[in-house]
Design a protein around this motif. Structure first.
Motif, PDB file in Angstrom:
ATOM      1  N   SER A   1       0.804  -1.217   0.000  1.00 34.13           N
ATOM      2  CA  SER A   1       0.000   0.000   0.000  1.00 34.13           C
ATOM      3  C   SER A   1       0.841   1.274   0.000  1.00 34.13           C
ATOM      4  N   ASP A   2       2.144   1.141   0.233  1.00 32.56           N
ATOM      5  CA  ASP A   2       3.046   2.296   0.263  1.00 32.56           C
ATOM      6  C   ASP A   2       4.282   1.987  -0.591  1.00 32.56           C
ATOM      7  N   PRO A   3       4.134   2.000  -1.941  1.00 33.87           N
ATOM      8  CA  PRO A   3       5.258   1.619  -2.808  1.00 33.87           C
ATOM      9  C   PRO A   3       6.399   2.627  -2.741  1.00 33.87           C
ATOM     10  N   GLN A   4       7.605   2.123  -2.929  1.00 32.25           N
ATOM     11  CA  GLN A   4       8.792   2.970  -2.928  1.00 32.25           C
ATOM     12  C   GLN A   4       9.145   3.386  -4.350  1.00 32.25           C
ATOM     13  N   LEU A   5       9.942   4.430  -4.447  1.00 35.89           N
ATOM     14  CA  LEU A   5      10.358   4.982  -5.733  1.00 35.89           C
ATOM     15  C   LEU A   5      10.983   3.893  -6.604  1.00 35.89           C
ATOM     16  N   ASP A   6      10.509   3.777  -7.844  1.00 32.82           N
ATOM     17  CA  ASP A   6      11.060   2.821  -8.796  1.00 32.82           C
ATOM     18  C   ASP A   6      12.228   3.449  -9.549  1.00 32.82           C
ATOM     19  N   HIS A   7      12.013   4.648 -10.099  1.00 30.47           N
ATOM     20  CA  HIS A   7      13.088   5.366 -10.783  1.00 30.47           C
ATOM     21  C   HIS A   7      12.686   6.826 -10.962  1.00 30.47           C
ATOM     22  N   TYR A   8      13.634   7.624 -11.401  1.00 28.00           N
ATOM     23  CA  TYR A   8      13.365   9.032 -11.678  1.00 28.00           C
ATOM     24  C   TYR A   8      14.021   9.410 -12.992  1.00 28.00           C
ATOM     25  N   ASN A   9      13.487  10.470 -13.608  1.00 29.83           N
ATOM     26  CA  ASN A   9      14.005  10.966 -14.881  1.00 29.83           C
ATOM     27  C   ASN A   9      14.186  12.472 -14.806  1.00 29.83           C
ATOM     28  N   VAL A  10      15.205  12.966 -15.452  1.00 33.11           N
ATOM     29  CA  VAL A  10      15.338  14.399 -15.697  1.00 33.11           C
ATOM     30  C   VAL A  10      14.799  14.599 -17.104  1.00 33.11           C
ATOM     31  N   PHE A  11      13.770  15.412 -17.224  1.00 34.60           N
ATOM     32  CA  PHE A  11      13.048  15.560 -18.492  1.00 34.60           C
ATOM     33  C   PHE A  11      13.174  16.984 -19.010  1.00 34.60           C
ATOM     34  N   TYR A  12      13.455  17.106 -20.285  1.00 37.40           N
ATOM     35  CA  TYR A  12      13.554  18.393 -20.983  1.00 37.40           C
ATOM     36  C   TYR A  12      12.396  18.459 -21.978  1.00 37.40           C
ATOM     37  N   PRO A  13      11.244  19.041 -21.589  1.00 37.21           N
ATOM     38  CA  PRO A  13      10.065  19.024 -22.451  1.00 37.21           C
ATOM     39  C   PRO A  13      10.291  19.595 -23.841  1.00 37.21           C
ATOM     40  N   SER A  14      11.079  20.639 -23.977  1.00 34.96           N
ATOM     41  CA  SER A  14      11.320  21.243 -25.291  1.00 34.96           C
ATOM     42  C   SER A  14      12.036  20.276 -26.229  1.00 34.96           C
ATOM     43  N   GLY A  15      12.770  19.324 -25.674  1.00 37.96           N
ATOM     44  CA  GLY A  15      13.471  18.340 -26.490  1.00 37.96           C
ATOM     45  C   GLY A  15      12.535  17.335 -27.140  1.00 37.96           C
ATOM     46  N   SER A  16      11.282  17.256 -26.679  1.00 43.71           N
ATOM     47  CA  SER A  16      10.328  16.319 -27.263  1.00 43.71           C
ATOM     48  C   SER A  16       9.473  16.966 -28.355  1.00 43.71           C
ATOM     49  N   ALA A  17       9.695  18.233 -28.629  1.00 44.35           N
ATOM     50  CA  ALA A  17       8.908  18.948 -29.642  1.00 44.35           C
ATOM     51  C   ALA A  17       9.393  18.605 -31.043  1.00 44.35           C
ATOM     52  N   ASN A  18       8.453  18.600 -31.979  1.00 44.94           N
ATOM     53  CA  ASN A  18       8.758  18.431 -33.388  1.00 44.94           C
ATOM     54  C   ASN A  18       8.188  19.642 -34.107  1.00 44.94           C
ATOM     55  N   LEU A  19       9.005  20.650 -34.314  1.00 42.76           N
ATOM     56  CA  LEU A  19       8.535  21.912 -34.882  1.00 42.76           C
ATOM     57  C   LEU A  19       8.078  21.773 -36.334  1.00 42.76           C
ATOM     58  N   MET A  20       8.652  20.828 -37.077  1.00 45.82           N
ATOM     59  CA  MET A  20       8.255  20.652 -38.475  1.00 45.82           C
ATOM     60  C   MET A  20       6.860  20.048 -38.588  1.00 45.82           C
TER      61      MET A  20
END
Length: 51
Positions: free
Chosen positions: A24-43
Motif C-alpha cells: 500500500s506504500d510503494p517505494q520509488l522505482d526510478h526518476y528521470n530528468v526531463f527536458y520538455p522542449s526536447g520532445s517537440a517536433n517543430l516541423m
C-alpha cells in the motif's frame, strides 16, 4: 508519477509502482530528468510532451 518543475526548462519525474493491497506504500522505482522542449517536433507543429 510525480512531476517537479526544476527551473524553467527541466522537470524531474518520479515514477512509483501502483499501490496494491500487498504493497500500500510503494517505494520509488526510478526518476528521470526531463527536458520538455526536447520532445517537440517543430516541423510537424507538435509542441511535445507536457506534464
Amino acid at each position: 508519477m510525480l512531476v517537479y518543475q526544476a527551473g524553467e526548462k527541466y522537470q524531474l519525474l518520479f515514477i512509483f509502482p501502483k499501490a496494491t493491497q500487498q504493497n500500500s506504500d510503494p517505494q520509488l522505482d526510478h526518476y528521470n530528468v526531463f527536458y520538455p522542449s526536447g520532445s517537440a517536433n517543430l516541423m510537424a507543429d507538435d509542441p511535445g510532451i507536457r506534464y
